[in-house]
Design a protein around this motif. Structure first.
Motif, PDB file in Angstrom:
ATOM      1  N   ARG A   5    -105.497 -86.590   2.076  1.00  0.00           N
ATOM      2  CA  ARG A   5    -105.597 -86.846   0.645  1.00  0.00           C
ATOM      3  C   ARG A   5    -104.385 -86.252  -0.077  1.00  0.00           C
ATOM      4  NH1 ARG A   5    -110.851 -84.639   1.751  1.00  0.00           N
ATOM      5  NH2 ARG A   5    -112.528 -86.167   1.648  1.00  0.00           N
ATOM      6  N   PHE A  18    -110.416 -88.105 -23.493  1.00  0.00           N
ATOM      7  CA  PHE A  18    -111.063 -89.316 -22.987  1.00  0.00           C
ATOM      8  C   PHE A  18    -110.418 -89.815 -21.688  1.00  0.00           C
ATOM      9  CE2 PHE A  18    -110.451 -94.049 -23.043  1.00  0.00           C
ATOM     10  CZ  PHE A  18    -111.651 -94.364 -22.427  1.00  0.00           C
ATOM     11  N   VAL A  22    -111.118 -90.632 -16.975  1.00  0.00           N
ATOM     12  CA  VAL A  22    -110.942 -91.936 -16.350  1.00  0.00           C
ATOM     13  C   VAL A  22    -109.959 -91.836 -15.173  1.00  0.00           C
ATOM     14  CG1 VAL A  22    -109.997 -94.252 -16.723  1.00  0.00           C
ATOM     15  CG2 VAL A  22    -111.540 -93.243 -18.422  1.00  0.00           C
ATOM     16  N   ILE A  25    -111.684 -90.177 -12.193  1.00  0.00           N
ATOM     17  CA  ILE A  25    -112.572 -91.104 -11.461  1.00  0.00           C
ATOM     18  C   ILE A  25    -111.734 -92.088 -10.647  1.00  0.00           C
ATOM     19  CG2 ILE A  25    -114.210 -93.007 -11.723  1.00  0.00           C
ATOM     20  CD1 ILE A  25    -115.387 -91.546 -14.138  1.00  0.00           C
ATOM     21  N   ARG A  28    -110.488 -90.559  -7.607  1.00  0.00           N
ATOM     22  CA  ARG A  28    -111.540 -90.159  -6.677  1.00  0.00           C
ATOM     23  C   ARG A  28    -112.193 -91.348  -5.980  1.00  0.00           C
ATOM     24  NH1 ARG A  28    -113.816 -86.551 -10.290  1.00  0.00           N
ATOM     25  NH2 ARG A  28    -115.268 -88.155 -10.978  1.00  0.00           N
ATOM     26  N   LEU A  29    -112.165 -92.492  -6.650  1.00  0.00           N
ATOM     27  CA  LEU A  29    -113.001 -93.609  -6.216  1.00  0.00           C
ATOM     28  C   LEU A  29    -112.808 -93.948  -4.740  1.00  0.00           C
ATOM     29  CD1 LEU A  29    -114.941 -95.471  -8.014  1.00  0.00           C
ATOM     30  CD2 LEU A  29    -113.287 -97.236  -7.547  1.00  0.00           C
ATOM     31  N   ASP A  31    -111.186 -91.987  -2.555  1.00  0.00           N
ATOM     32  CA  ASP A  31    -111.072 -90.758  -1.760  1.00  0.00           C
ATOM     33  C   ASP A  31    -109.674 -90.552  -1.200  1.00  0.00           C
ATOM     34  OD1 ASP A  31    -112.266 -88.430  -0.953  1.00  0.00           O
ATOM     35  OD2 ASP A  31    -113.040 -89.239   0.929  1.00  0.00           O
ATOM     36  N   ALA A  52    -112.473 -75.021 -14.691  1.00  0.00           N
ATOM     37  CA  ALA A  52    -113.697 -74.590 -14.004  1.00  0.00           C
ATOM     38  C   ALA A  52    -114.710 -75.729 -13.951  1.00  0.00           C
ATOM     39  CB  ALA A  52    -114.292 -73.379 -14.730  1.00  0.00           C
ATOM     40  N   ASP A  53    -114.760 -76.519 -15.004  1.00  0.00           N
ATOM     41  CA  ASP A  53    -115.663 -77.688 -15.008  1.00  0.00           C
ATOM     42  C   ASP A  53    -115.374 -78.621 -13.845  1.00  0.00           C
ATOM     43  OD1 ASP A  53    -116.536 -76.733 -17.426  1.00  0.00           O
ATOM     44  OD2 ASP A  53    -115.564 -78.286 -18.637  1.00  0.00           O
ATOM     45  N   LEU A  54    -114.139 -78.618 -13.425  1.00  0.00           N
ATOM     46  CA  LEU A  54    -113.694 -79.646 -12.480  1.00  0.00           C
ATOM     47  C   LEU A  54    -113.530 -79.111 -11.059  1.00  0.00           C
ATOM     48  CD1 LEU A  54    -111.043 -81.301 -14.820  1.00  0.00           C
ATOM     49  CD2 LEU A  54    -113.388 -82.054 -14.407  1.00  0.00           C
ATOM     50  N   HIS A  55    -114.126 -77.950 -10.770  1.00  0.00           N
ATOM     51  CA  HIS A  55    -114.052 -77.371  -9.425  1.00  0.00           C
ATOM     52  C   HIS A  55    -112.623 -77.012  -9.031  1.00  0.00           C
ATOM     53  CE1 HIS A  55    -118.242 -78.527  -8.851  1.00  0.00           C
ATOM     54  NE2 HIS A  55    -117.944 -79.771  -9.135  1.00  0.00           N
TER      55      HIS A  55
ATOM     56  N   MET B   1    -121.014 -73.435 -16.962  1.00  0.00           N
ATOM     57  CA  MET B   1    -120.624 -73.449 -15.551  1.00  0.00           C
ATOM     58  C   MET B   1    -121.055 -74.757 -14.875  1.00  0.00           C
ATOM     59  SD  MET B   1    -121.298 -70.856 -12.463  1.00  0.00           S
ATOM     60  CE  MET B   1    -122.044 -72.294 -11.683  1.00  0.00           C
ATOM     61  N   THR B   2    -120.227 -75.215 -13.994  1.00  0.00           N
ATOM     62  CA  THR B   2    -120.514 -76.463 -13.306  1.00  0.00           C
ATOM     63  C   THR B   2    -121.317 -76.198 -12.036  1.00  0.00           C
ATOM     64  OG1 THR B   2    -118.443 -77.332 -14.101  1.00  0.00           O
ATOM     65  CG2 THR B   2    -119.457 -78.476 -12.238  1.00  0.00           C
ATOM     66  N   ARG B   5    -121.262 -78.892  -5.911  1.00  0.00           N
ATOM     67  CA  ARG B   5    -121.479 -80.231  -5.386  1.00  0.00           C
ATOM     68  C   ARG B   5    -122.550 -80.192  -4.295  1.00  0.00           C
ATOM     69  NH1 ARG B   5    -115.729 -79.868  -5.004  1.00  0.00           N
ATOM     70  NH2 ARG B   5    -114.601 -81.162  -6.515  1.00  0.00           N
ATOM     71  N   ILE B  25    -118.945 -94.269  -2.269  1.00  0.00           N
ATOM     72  CA  ILE B  25    -118.266 -94.369  -3.576  1.00  0.00           C
ATOM     73  C   ILE B  25    -119.204 -93.909  -4.684  1.00  0.00           C
ATOM     74  CG2 ILE B  25    -117.337 -95.971  -5.282  1.00  0.00           C
ATOM     75  CD1 ILE B  25    -116.194 -97.634  -2.981  1.00  0.00           C
ATOM     76  N   ARG B  28    -119.396 -90.296  -4.837  1.00  0.00           N
ATOM     77  CA  ARG B  28    -118.128 -89.656  -5.181  1.00  0.00           C
ATOM     78  C   ARG B  28    -117.750 -89.836  -6.653  1.00  0.00           C
ATOM     79  NH1 ARG B  28    -115.488 -91.617  -0.644  1.00  0.00           N
ATOM     80  NH2 ARG B  28    -114.766 -93.383  -1.843  1.00  0.00           N
ATOM     81  N   LEU B  29    -118.219 -90.924  -7.231  1.00  0.00           N
ATOM     82  CA  LEU B  29    -117.703 -91.338  -8.532  1.00  0.00           C
ATOM     83  C   LEU B  29    -117.740 -90.228  -9.570  1.00  0.00           C
ATOM     84  CD1 LEU B  29    -116.728 -94.275  -9.469  1.00  0.00           C
ATOM     85  CD2 LEU B  29    -118.769 -94.259 -10.858  1.00  0.00           C
ATOM     86  N   ASP B  31    -118.310 -86.984  -8.837  1.00  0.00           N
ATOM     87  CA  ASP B  31    -117.909 -85.716  -8.227  1.00  0.00           C
ATOM     88  C   ASP B  31    -119.071 -84.734  -8.114  1.00  0.00           C
ATOM     89  OD1 ASP B  31    -115.934 -84.327  -6.950  1.00  0.00           O
ATOM     90  OD2 ASP B  31    -115.150 -83.376  -8.759  1.00  0.00           O
ATOM     91  N   HIS B  55    -112.734 -88.035   6.647  1.00  0.00           N
ATOM     92  CA  HIS B  55    -112.395 -86.627   6.432  1.00  0.00           C
ATOM     93  C   HIS B  55    -113.560 -85.704   6.761  1.00  0.00           C
ATOM     94  CE1 HIS B  55    -108.708 -87.956   4.478  1.00  0.00           C
ATOM     95  NE2 HIS B  55    -109.415 -88.705   3.657  1.00  0.00           N
TER      96      HIS B  55
END
Lengths: 379, 379, 379, 379
Positions: A5, A18, A22, A25, A28-29, A31, A52-55, B1-2, B5, B25, B28-29, B31, B55
């Motif tokens: 990846r 916003f 997008v 996603i 990520r779609l 992978d 932090a929200d997004l790992h 906090m998130t 997963r 998908i 994953r979309l 996350d 993976h």
């Protein structure tokens, strides 16, 4: 064997944004990417909380893009690409810094705030060894690519007329001060001199350019700002003349009640026409002279190269996110090929810096023509 | 906090499979999941090669689902959920083993091959502490949920008539022997006694049940196998009687040239009707008596709770994968809530084992009615 | 040389009536008829006042149909045909008297109130030298005839599935007592035992029969009367079995909010399908297996014999009145040919007494099946 | 009591003509007219043969329009109106002679071949006591009139943007020499200097003018002749500026494969928009800001004054001929009122000489602007 990846860092796209979500996603779609770092806001506190929200690991949540670039360069597992999803005025400085650091760039459109910046960036891209992709996402829709294939194959004959439009309703009234999306888009300092023209007019232009592959020669434009006090245009009327003699019209508007994202294109040649609309992206109309119209759907049976962007059978609708993801998927393929010293065949389908420069030239010409009472203006 | 997963393992879905990739998908979309383990094929070699594509670490690429469950239980970072995307006949044994191991289950539909298995599984789910979700994905579309809201709010008045259909063309001719998707779907040993009925007829039934919330009382059915030598039905005609007096029709077909995935529902009440079609999922028609019809799009302005399943503004079409992903996203929310001893409000919107049992009862009743020359048959 | 206009007298269709005016427009559209006499109401006063509205000479404004037939027989310029536009229960006596007087008959549908009457009328038509036409107007649409041509030419292959429907909303609520159209249609004494079934269900059946030319073998029906106190059905659900193995569904409803005149048919064969809807009558969808769907419009380029019913180029929509007028125009051609002892080729396209008898058999079988809890019932 | 039918004579419209037959149907549809005389061709032999086809008495089948006017003036039952359906260049002399003879005139569009003629005709109409109607038939569609009502009622708010278009495919290739319709339309001597612009561009302009009632201030135009050797334009691109600040675009084309009669208009105001297309004339879209779009059909429930042009219930489609007939029906009402010294309220809805003059001014301004490299040109 599956390719690794691609590790990327994002600039912009924190809480309240916003388009950043997008992009994430889209990345990520399929992978093919990993979001490992971020400078997600111009406010350092907000940037870190958003990460932090997004790992994103704490030590890769940066307070500024400069910091991110500097730190990631030191890491063996540092980012390979930067994704830029800031307001328009930040595209140039971030892209420049990334390219100078040897990073690949994926940038939201329009490429910069001014044509001058775009031209300078073009030089930077050429002199760097990096890849620069511009997410004009609508050209990621499989049927848009199929339309381009039909044109290339001569199914339409010589093109005569191009009608493209993109009406929206969301700025019909003066926006509230706390509407983040609306406020920067109508602020020349952050968005550029073009309002609706830069925000969605460029999408319409790029779509026409992508499908027909005709260079645009000149424009005759009439911009309007219908909402009182709005410093930028909110309605765009342009007559088009293409090299080789085709003519067209482009309309974009953000004061069109009843319209959501009405991007739609029709191309007429000597033998046939195509018609496609973004809100019903899974059908393409093909109209041959004196024949019943045909409704092509998103099927591998006939799509040709465009079939690579299809994840589900015809009749299972794919939409905006999948089209956007196709740009990301293709860039992943391109980057993998580049690592092996090859040029991937999809390269020509992914908008790059040339598309960005053309977009800025279009904006400039339209602004000039409109100021000159719609005089025909060369690009 | 998130929230962390959710770690999941997949059974089925290796190279050459169709629906497994869709599930991945969907997971994953947004996350919310991590694919960390797999028993991706009944052939161990293929299973492991497929895992490498995805993976999945080599030591978590298993040759069988039993092996996976046993090994993962030993790990501190073991899987929390199993996703079942095998042909129908394997749903039951895998789900049973997973539940007995205390794992949560996300299972493709139909839930099992027979009603008996479904009833046994229902007991297992109830006696286990695990969550069981069934991916009847069409009820994940935001506008399907909005339709249900309109019914709940009484906007249609008392329901009188339900017309639902799902035509496809893809089995119009006898399938080639090497068509993997077609071959198991028309093989009673792997798919069950129902052909088209189980494959897509159940989707149509579930959609009607989900939107109207009316329990089905009885069916009068006429099944056909138009393609010579096909051991299961390929066309399904059913008259419906619901509790409370509503009546309806259900048609599903896999011998309908010109149709891709034509799932479509219309519900008529004393005051108004709704209409929705899967191939244009971003619009819902509302038809009030003596009023112009209204075309609702996928906007937060009016969606109510269904708005949680919306990622982009109205006019940027979302489709099949996003609807599917909503099921996954909701299950993630539900699982997080369960970890905290709570019941998430979305639980009622996610199809579970009851939906699975109802689907098998529907299949059984339709098969029985058709054998009895369409005699009305209670569920 | 142009043929003389056909002189006709109308029974029914006075002030306050609906379908009489439609017949008069249909007769007038192509200038092939002259309305010269009338018994326009069962109330003599009203009949005469109505005649004056229509430029009928005072001495040919009759108080009853018997009077009209008797008087017109005496005139050298007497009527050649009678048009019957009364409520259903009067079709039989008027048609009988007209045939016995040697007049041609054009009759609104359904042909009579009961099957017995229809069979008796069939004998009368056969033994008379007169022409009997039944205005099942929907088969007058050019694209309906084109659909029939496609079937005849084998473009669909052997037919397997027929889905036909006709929903309306106008009787969703109990009608006001002063709604003339609603009151007789829901009165068994004037309309027959069938409500929605006779009023529009027969249109749906005739359309399927006309296009496919398949004889119907048996029905399994479930009728409903959703509006309290309504003595006849207002919703019709029927499973169909055709001779030769095709199966189908027919739905008609007058309690369907949001629907105006939603007559729609889809026919699926082994190779392709057609789809046509009355509310968009200028397009016919042709869906060949594994091909993009084609949208045929009403163009002479491909219509074959159906082109005779086209007055304007494709893209200039024709509608209900033009379709209706085609029946009249064809009957004019047929009558002219008959005067010369010839059988016009259009004769097979114009519904006659056989169509009327078939319609009554269909009604009878549906009523019987519904009473027998949807048991399969032969026609 | 019913008014007498209006006696009219037709000029043009003999064998081989197109629009004459349409006028005759339109006049006949509601039984308000009688065709009693004709000068149907410029070739006397053909004129007389054509008259016989149409049941015109031999002594009223004239060899020229001058002859017809002279002879009919002598008859007590002479014609009251002349209908002009010749090629454009004959409109003026025939209309002039008719007006000078005190006859009412119904004339096909465009009103004359040049603006000068139109202005002269305007003076003649004013100084005569006669009525002059221009059959811009598209404004006869009930939903077009309803659109105008919505604008008048302020439902759209102040109008900002008008997008109107009319593409056709039929002149995509050079026409055969024996195509009568094509040959005069592309001959400046008979049709005027405008090709597509005069033939259908004026329809688009009139539709916009009729619905919005906004006077057009200036145009910026770019005409093209794509087919080699064609002496007139076949594609029309115009930017519009209306009095009061609204802007718009007009596109008409006769080289647009896949298009039949694609006349379509969208009007956007501060509060809402309307959209209507000629090929689906029985629906009108109303799009209020932040609301679901509404689809109005042709129902008396909401049509207001426009309901007078409706003959069948919503859902029974009416089309081109019915819209055309509404112009005729309204003129009949107007003529009857004038006989009684009254001005009928429908007068403002029927296009007259002012509309004709405006159309010629539009044509002239577009021709001038296009010659001046699209310079903005006042009307």
């Amino acid at each position: 064997m599956t390719a690794e990846r691609i590790r990327y860092g994002m600039v912009g796209g924190g809480r309240g944004a916003f388009i950043g979500a997008v992009h994430r996603i889209a990345a990520r779609l399929d992978d093919r990417y990993q979001l490992v770092a971020g400078a997600l806001s111009s406010k350092p506190e907000l940037a870190k909380a958003s990460a932090a929200d997004l790992h994103i690991a704490e030590d890769r949540a940066y307070g500024s893009f400069e910091e991110m670039i500097a730190a990631e360069k030191q890491r063996p597992d540092g980012i390979q690409a930067i994704v830029i999803v800031t307001p328009n005025h930040m595209h140039f400085p971030v892209a420049k810094a990334a390219l100078e650091a040897g990073l690949n760039v994926i940038c939201d459109k329009p490429v910069t705030r001014t044509l001058e910046e775009a031209l300078e960036l073009e030089q930077l891209v050429k002199s760097s060894g990096s890849f620069f992709g511009l997410t004009h996402n609508y050209s990621g829709y499989p049927l848009v690519r199929f339309a381009r294939e039909l044109v290339e194959q001569g199914k339409l004959g010589k093109i005569r007329v191009v009608q493209v439009e993109y009406p929206q309703e969301w700025l019909t009234e003066a926006a509230d001060a706390d509407n983040k999306q609306a406020s920067w888009r109508t602020d020349p300092a952050r968005s550029g001199l073009a309002g609706c023209l830069g925000d969605i007019g460029t999408h319409a232009y790029q779509l026409a350019r992508f499908i027909t592959q005709l260079p645009l020669d000149a424009v005759s434009a009439d911009l309007a700002s219908f909402v009182e006090g709005r410093p930028v245009d909110d309605n765009v009327h342009v007559l088009l003349r293409f090299e080789g003699g085709a003519k067209g019209m482009l309309w974009s508007s953000q004061v069109a009640p009843g319209c959501e994202n009405g991007l739609r294109i029709r191309v007429f040649g000597e033998k046939a026409s195509i018609e496609w609309a973004q809100e019903t992206p899974n059908e393409l109309w093909f109209g041959e002279l004196n024949q019943p119209r045909q409704r092509f759907t998103r099927r591998a049976d006939w799509l040709g190269a465009a079939a690579s962007g299809v994840r589900t059978p015809g009749g299972h609708p794919e939409g905006y996110l999948e089209g956007f993801a196709n740009i990301y998927k293709d860039i992943a393929d391109i980057l993998v090929a580049r690592q092996q010293g090859e040029t991937h065949q999809l390269t020509k389908l992914v908008p790059g810096i040339e598309t960005g420069v053309e977009g800025m030239k279009f904006i400039q010409a339209v602004l000039n023509s409109s100021k000159a009472d719609s005089a025909w203006t060369k690009l």
